[in-house]
Design a protein around this motif. Structure first.
Motif, mmCIF file in Angstrom:
data_model
loop_
_atom_site.group_PDB
_atom_site.id
_atom_site.type_symbol
_atom_site.label_atom_id
_atom_site.label_comp_id
_atom_site.label_asym_id
_atom_site.label_seq_id
_atom_site.Cartn_x
_atom_site.Cartn_y
_atom_site.Cartn_z
ATOM 1 N N LEU A 151 -17.916 -40.100 12.950
ATOM 2 C CA LEU A 151 -17.048 -41.191 13.369
ATOM 3 C C LEU A 151 -16.930 -41.154 14.892
ATOM 4 C CD1 LEU A 151 -15.173 -43.430 12.266
ATOM 5 C CD2 LEU A 151 -13.325 -41.748 12.324
ATOM 6 N N ILE A 152 -17.238 -42.268 15.535
ATOM 7 C CA ILE A 152 -17.219 -42.340 16.995
ATOM 8 C C ILE A 152 -16.201 -43.403 17.397
ATOM 9 C CG2 ILE A 152 -18.596 -42.695 19.065
ATOM 10 C CD1 ILE A 152 -21.083 -42.087 17.288
ATOM 11 N N PHE A 153 -15.181 -42.977 18.130
ATOM 12 C CA PHE A 153 -14.096 -43.888 18.508
ATOM 13 C C PHE A 153 -14.282 -44.370 19.941
ATOM 14 C CE2 PHE A 153 -9.521 -44.472 19.861
ATOM 15 C CZ PHE A 153 -9.334 -45.633 19.133
ATOM 16 N N TYR A 154 -14.154 -45.687 20.111
ATOM 17 C CA TYR A 154 -14.194 -46.323 21.419
ATOM 18 C C TYR A 154 -12.837 -46.983 21.631
ATOM 19 C CZ TYR A 154 -19.110 -45.674 20.492
ATOM 20 O OH TYR A 154 -20.314 -45.126 20.181
ATOM 21 N N PRO A 155 -11.967 -46.361 22.423
ATOM 22 C CA PRO A 155 -10.601 -46.865 22.554
ATOM 23 C C PRO A 155 -10.536 -48.194 23.299
ATOM 24 C CG PRO A 155 -10.982 -45.082 24.099
ATOM 25 C CD PRO A 155 -12.223 -45.193 23.258
ATOM 26 N N ALA A 156 -10.297 -49.264 22.573
ATOM 27 C CA ALA A 156 -10.231 -50.592 23.170
ATOM 28 C C ALA A 156 -8.860 -51.225 22.974
ATOM 29 C CB ALA A 156 -11.312 -51.483 22.557
ATOM 30 N N GLY A 157 -7.921 -50.470 22.409
ATOM 31 C CA GLY A 157 -6.582 -50.995 22.169
ATOM 32 C C GLY A 157 -5.664 -50.766 23.357
ATOM 33 N N SER A 158 -4.370 -50.971 23.112
ATOM 34 C CA SER A 158 -3.411 -50.864 24.215
ATOM 35 C C SER A 158 -2.972 -49.429 24.475
ATOM 36 C CB SER A 158 -2.199 -51.756 23.950
ATOM 37 O OG SER A 158 -1.650 -51.482 22.685
ATOM 38 N N SER A 159 -2.779 -48.613 23.438
ATOM 39 C CA SER A 159 -2.331 -47.241 23.712
ATOM 40 C C SER A 159 -3.361 -46.184 23.300
ATOM 41 C CB SER A 159 -0.999 -46.963 23.010
ATOM 42 O OG SER A 159 -1.155 -47.029 21.609
ATOM 43 N N CYS A 160 -4.034 -46.378 22.190
ATOM 44 C CA CYS A 160 -5.104 -45.482 21.727
ATOM 45 C C CYS A 160 -4.668 -44.007 21.751
ATOM 46 C CB CYS A 160 -6.378 -45.702 22.515
ATOM 47 S SG CYS A 160 -7.057 -47.356 22.262
ATOM 48 N N ASP A 161 -3.642 -43.709 20.963
ATOM 49 C CA ASP A 161 -3.106 -42.347 20.906
ATOM 50 C C ASP A 161 -4.132 -41.333 20.400
ATOM 51 O OD1 ASP A 161 -0.570 -42.948 21.903
ATOM 52 O OD2 ASP A 161 0.077 -43.677 19.945
ATOM 53 N N PHE A 162 -5.035 -41.759 19.528
ATOM 54 C CA PHE A 162 -6.048 -40.837 19.019
ATOM 55 C C PHE A 162 -6.901 -40.287 20.164
ATOM 56 C CE2 PHE A 162 -10.363 -40.084 17.266
ATOM 57 C CZ PHE A 162 -10.055 -38.969 16.507
ATOM 58 N N GLU A 163 -7.244 -41.134 21.091
ATOM 59 C CA GLU A 163 -8.078 -40.737 22.230
ATOM 60 C C GLU A 163 -7.391 -39.660 23.065
ATOM 61 O OE1 GLU A 163 -11.419 -41.174 24.991
ATOM 62 O OE2 GLU A 163 -11.092 -41.446 22.865
ATOM 63 N N LYS A 164 -6.081 -39.726 23.156
ATOM 64 C CA LYS A 164 -5.314 -38.779 23.964
ATOM 65 C C LYS A 164 -5.339 -37.368 23.386
ATOM 66 C CE LYS A 164 -2.360 -42.530 25.408
ATOM 67 N NZ LYS A 164 -1.101 -43.208 25.159
ATOM 68 N N LYS A 165 -5.786 -37.254 22.160
ATOM 69 C CA LYS A 165 -5.852 -35.967 21.457
ATOM 70 C C LYS A 165 -6.910 -35.035 22.067
ATOM 71 C CE LYS A 165 -6.658 -34.687 16.604
ATOM 72 N NZ LYS A 165 -5.424 -34.078 16.179
ATOM 73 N N PHE A 166 -7.883 -35.590 22.769
ATOM 74 C CA PHE A 166 -9.022 -34.820 23.264
ATOM 75 C C PHE A 166 -8.948 -34.602 24.769
ATOM 76 C CE2 PHE A 166 -10.244 -37.146 19.485
ATOM 77 C CZ PHE A 166 -10.690 -36.112 18.677
ATOM 78 N N ASN A 167 -9.208 -33.372 25.194
ATOM 79 C CA ASN A 167 -9.151 -33.035 26.615
ATOM 80 C C ASN A 167 -10.407 -33.462 27.360
ATOM 81 O OD1 ASN A 167 -6.641 -31.828 26.378
ATOM 82 N ND2 ASN A 167 -7.516 -29.852 25.829
ATOM 83 N N ASN A 168 -11.566 -33.166 26.809
ATOM 84 C CA ASN A 168 -12.846 -33.443 27.482
ATOM 85 C C ASN A 168 -13.486 -34.684 26.867
ATOM 86 O OD1 ASN A 168 -12.574 -31.098 29.066
ATOM 87 N ND2 ASN A 168 -13.325 -29.867 27.358
ATOM 88 N N ARG A 169 -13.050 -35.824 27.342
ATOM 89 C CA ARG A 169 -13.554 -37.083 26.782
ATOM 90 C C ARG A 169 -14.902 -37.439 27.392
ATOM 91 N NH1 ARG A 169 -7.974 -39.300 28.292
ATOM 92 N NH2 ARG A 169 -6.697 -38.122 26.845
ATOM 93 N N ARG A 170 -15.793 -37.918 26.562
ATOM 94 C CA ARG A 170 -17.116 -38.348 27.021
ATOM 95 C C ARG A 170 -17.114 -39.847 27.273
ATOM 96 N NH1 ARG A 170 -20.153 -35.021 22.287
ATOM 97 N NH2 ARG A 170 -20.149 -33.031 23.344
ATOM 98 N N ASP A 171 -18.059 -40.278 28.099
ATOM 99 C CA ASP A 171 -18.168 -41.729 28.244
ATOM 100 C C ASP A 171 -18.749 -42.283 26.947
ATOM 101 O OD1 ASP A 171 -21.028 -42.176 28.283
ATOM 102 O OD2 ASP A 171 -21.100 -41.657 30.389
ATOM 103 N N TRP A 172 -18.661 -43.585 26.800
ATOM 104 C CA TRP A 172 -18.959 -44.196 25.506
ATOM 105 C C TRP A 172 -20.417 -44.057 25.088
ATOM 106 C CZ3 TRP A 172 -15.622 -49.277 25.687
ATOM 107 C CH2 TRP A 172 -14.275 -48.925 25.693
ATOM 108 N N ILE A 173 -21.335 -44.141 26.013
ATOM 109 C CA ILE A 173 -22.748 -43.986 25.665
ATOM 110 C C ILE A 173 -23.028 -42.543 25.252
ATOM 111 C CG2 ILE A 173 -25.120 -44.071 26.558
ATOM 112 C CD1 ILE A 173 -23.905 -46.847 25.980
#
Length: 193
Positions: A104-126
């Motif tokens: 499952l690959i998440f691309y945060p496009a919403g207003s708050s995207c709390d799930f994305e905040k769970k990760f410290n080392n975020r990768r770019d979308w590609i």
């Protein structure tokens, strides 16, 4: 290759491309423009993908169930937390789906995207598509009652703000008038209201 699940039922051939479930209304409609930019990046990087657009509430649940049944094991979710929650419901409602088979690959496009905040080392979308590794996450099944008293089962990510409050999010996302204007200026103040 053909894969068999624990029940012995053959699954269709696994597809090498990613399917991306897109909610263009996420982020109060901002996701539509974000998707156009990301789609250009996908094409420029020669990424093979298939995009499907959500058209109504809980459509992502249906789309992901169909995608997995069709052989997709790489699921992109271009949305906010609400659509991500819908995708979880579709992934786990079918007993024959083994979660370790799905990336499952998440691309945060919403207003708050709390799930994305769970990760410290975020990768770019590609990079998220191109990466071979993955992070395991805990999914819980919650059985509770909805606002009408009906017993329901929901799957949630181990994050206190995802899944459990999806019904509250629906109310938050359906505000009108002055509350909608306040929400557009300040998401936190809008949530309090």
């Amino acid at each position: 290759y053909s894969q068999r699940t624990e029940g012995g039922n053959p699954r269709t051939h696994m597809k090498s491309e990613i399917i991306i479930i897109v909610n263009p209304t996420a982020g109060d409609g901002q996701a539509k423009k974000r998707w156009q930019n990301f789609e250009n990046d996908l094409k420029n990087n020669h990424i093979h993908y298939h995009a499907v657009i959500t058209e109504y509430q809980d459509h992502a649940t249906e789309l992901v169930s169909q995608a997995v049944s069709s052989g997709y094991n790489r699921i992109g979710v271009f949305s906010g937390d609400g659509t991500l929650n819908e995708v979880l419901q579709g992934l786990f409602k079918e007993d024959h789906i083994k979660s370790e088979d799905i990336k499952l690959i998440f691309y945060p496009a919403g207003s708050s995207c709390d799930f994305e905040k769970k990760f410290n080392n975020r990768r770019d979308w590609i990079q998220r598509i191109q990466a071979d590794d993955a992070v395991s996450i805990d999914i819980f099944k919650v059985e509770c009652h909805d606002f009408t008293g009906k017993q329901i089962s929901r799957y949630i990510i181990n994050n206190s703000s995802i899944g459990i409050i999806s019904i509250a999010n629906e109310k938050f996302n359906s505000v009108k008038g002055i509350t909608k204007k306040i929400k557009q200026m300040n998401v936190d103040v809008g949530a309090v209201i």
